[in-house]
Motif scaffolding. Structure first.
Motif, short mmCIF file in Angstrom:
data_model
loop_
_atom_site.label_atom_id
_atom_site.label_comp_id
_atom_site.label_asym_id
_atom_site.label_seq_id
_atom_site.Cartn_x
_atom_site.Cartn_y
_atom_site.Cartn_z
N ARG A 83 0.81 -1.22 0.00
CA ARG A 83 0.00 0.00 0.00
C ARG A 83 0.85 1.27 0.00
O ARG A 83 0.38 2.33 -0.36
N TYR A 84 2.11 1.16 0.42
CA TYR A 84 3.02 2.32 0.49
C TYR A 84 4.34 1.97 -0.19
O TYR A 84 5.36 1.77 0.48
N PRO A 85 4.34 1.85 -1.51
CA PRO A 85 5.54 1.42 -2.23
C PRO A 85 6.72 2.37 -2.06
O PRO A 85 7.87 1.96 -2.26
N GLU A 86 6.49 3.60 -1.63
CA GLU A 86 7.59 4.54 -1.39
C GLU A 86 8.45 4.12 -0.21
O GLU A 86 9.52 4.68 0.02
N ASP A 87 8.01 3.11 0.54
CA ASP A 87 8.79 2.59 1.67
C ASP A 87 9.43 1.24 1.35
O ASP A 87 9.86 0.52 2.26
N SER A 88 9.54 0.90 0.08
CA SER A 88 10.12 -0.39 -0.32
C SER A 88 11.60 -0.47 0.07
O SER A 88 12.26 0.56 0.24
N PRO A 89 12.12 -1.67 0.22
CA PRO A 89 13.54 -1.83 0.56
C PRO A 89 14.49 -1.12 -0.41
O PRO A 89 15.49 -0.56 0.01
N GLU A 90 14.17 -1.14 -1.71
CA GLU A 90 15.03 -0.47 -2.68
C GLU A 90 15.08 1.04 -2.40
O GLU A 90 16.15 1.66 -2.47
N LEU A 91 13.93 1.61 -2.07
CA LEU A 91 13.89 3.04 -1.77
C LEU A 91 14.44 3.34 -0.37
O LEU A 91 14.91 4.45 -0.12
N MET A 92 14.40 2.35 0.52
CA MET A 92 15.06 2.51 1.82
C MET A 92 16.56 2.69 1.61
O MET A 92 17.19 3.52 2.27
N THR A 93 17.14 1.89 0.70
CA THR A 93 18.57 2.01 0.40
C THR A 93 18.89 3.41 -0.11
O THR A 93 19.86 4.03 0.34
N GLU A 94 18.07 3.92 -1.02
CA GLU A 94 18.28 5.28 -1.54
C GLU A 94 18.14 6.33 -0.43
O GLU A 94 18.92 7.28 -0.36
N PHE A 95 17.13 6.16 0.43
CA PHE A 95 16.89 7.10 1.54
C PHE A 95 18.11 7.12 2.47
O PHE A 95 18.57 8.18 2.89
N ALA A 96 18.62 5.94 2.79
CA ALA A 96 19.78 5.85 3.68
C ALA A 96 21.00 6.52 3.06
O ALA A 96 21.73 7.25 3.74
N LEU A 97 21.22 6.29 1.79
CA LEU A 97 22.35 6.90 1.10
C LEU A 97 22.21 8.42 1.05
O LEU A 97 23.15 9.16 1.37
N ARG A 98 21.04 8.88 0.67
CA ARG A 98 20.78 10.32 0.57
C ARG A 98 20.95 11.03 1.92
O ARG A 98 21.41 12.16 1.99
N ASN A 99 20.61 10.34 3.00
CA ASN A 99 20.67 10.94 4.33
C ASN A 99 21.93 10.55 5.11
O ASN A 99 22.03 10.84 6.30
N ARG A 100 22.86 9.89 4.44
CA ARG A 100 24.15 9.50 5.03
C ARG A 100 23.98 8.67 6.32
O ARG A 100 24.66 8.90 7.32
N MET A 101 23.06 7.72 6.25
CA MET A 101 22.82 6.83 7.38
C MET A 101 23.89 5.74 7.38
O MET A 101 23.84 4.83 6.57
N ASP A 102 24.84 5.84 8.29
CA ASP A 102 25.93 4.88 8.38
C ASP A 102 25.66 3.87 9.49
O ASP A 102 26.52 3.56 10.30
N PHE A 103 24.44 3.39 9.54
CA PHE A 103 24.01 2.38 10.50
C PHE A 103 22.93 1.55 9.80
O PHE A 103 22.37 1.99 8.80
N PRO A 104 22.66 0.36 10.29
CA PRO A 104 21.69 -0.51 9.61
C PRO A 104 20.30 0.13 9.52
O PRO A 104 19.80 0.72 10.47
N TYR A 105 19.69 -0.01 8.34
CA TYR A 105 18.31 0.39 8.10
C TYR A 105 17.59 -0.89 7.71
O TYR A 105 17.71 -1.38 6.58
N LEU A 106 16.88 -1.46 8.64
CA LEU A 106 16.34 -2.81 8.54
C LEU A 106 14.90 -2.81 8.07
O LEU A 106 14.10 -1.97 8.48
N TYR A 107 14.57 -3.79 7.24
CA TYR A 107 13.21 -3.92 6.73
C TYR A 107 12.47 -5.02 7.48
O TYR A 107 12.88 -6.18 7.47
#
Length: 187
Positions: A83-107
């Motif tokens: 229902r919320y494809p903007e939260d998909s794992p592929e986009l999580m990876t992009e979000f983490a990279l864009r926000n410089r998240m240097d810690f696990p972002y778990l699905y």
């Protein structure tokens, strides 16, 4: 945007187990692999929530500031991606990279971690001490999108400082406020 308060899991709760895939590394992490000698911060977030967007820079700064002081950090997204494809794992990876998240972002595909932590909103913060006991749950600070209060991270930073420096943490904690977790219709 649905304003939802956190449920305030009881203080002293033992950290619930999880084993989830990191969208940055494709490795699996559990609470035990995230935790560090002083304590552990688990944050429920998602890619699209305006409350998360409002505080993501501070979350990343907190992770960077305290990781070197013995605090483990991981973020978890539990939203229904059908229902919320903007939260998909592929986009999580992009979000983490864009926000410089240097810690696990778990699905959390099955939403089991969100249920175990009684998480209800994004962002939702859970701080555990060195014995894996919940010592803080609630808000980052008093800032919210549109309220003109600067993001400081004061509430969470004070709690983390307290466990690092062996100080008492007040049990009078304010709940977090954010978007509701997008639960699956048929779990």
């Amino acid at each position: 945007m649905s304003n939802t308060l956190s449920n305030m899991l009881p203080l002293g709760t033992k950290a619930p187990f999880f084993l989830l895939k990191d969208t940055n590394s494709n490795d699996y992490f559990s609470f035990d692999t995230i935790k560090r000698e002083k304590g552990t911060l688990i944050v429920f977030i998602c890619n699209h929530c305006p409350f998360v967007h409002h505080v993501i820079d501070e979350i990343v700064m907190i992770a960077n500031d305290y990781r070197v002081q013995g605090i483990g950090v991981a973020a978890i997204s539990s939203n229904d991606i059908l229902r919320y494809p903007e939260d998909s794992p592929e986009l999580m990876t992009e979000f983490a990279l864009r926000n410089r998240m240097d810690f696990p972002y778990l699905y959390d595909a099955q939403q089991e971690a969100a249920r175990a932590y009684n998480a209800t909103c994004t962002p939702d913060f859970f701080l555990f001490d060195a014995n894996d006991q919940l010592v803080y749950r609630g808000q980052l600070d008093d800032s919210r999108p549109g309220n003109a209060i600067p993001v400081s991270g004061n509430d969470l930073r004070n709690a983390i400082d307290a466990i690092i420096y062996n100080r008492a943490i007040s049990e009078n904690q304010k709940p977090s406020l954010g978007c509701n977790i997008k639960w699956k219709l048929n779990p």
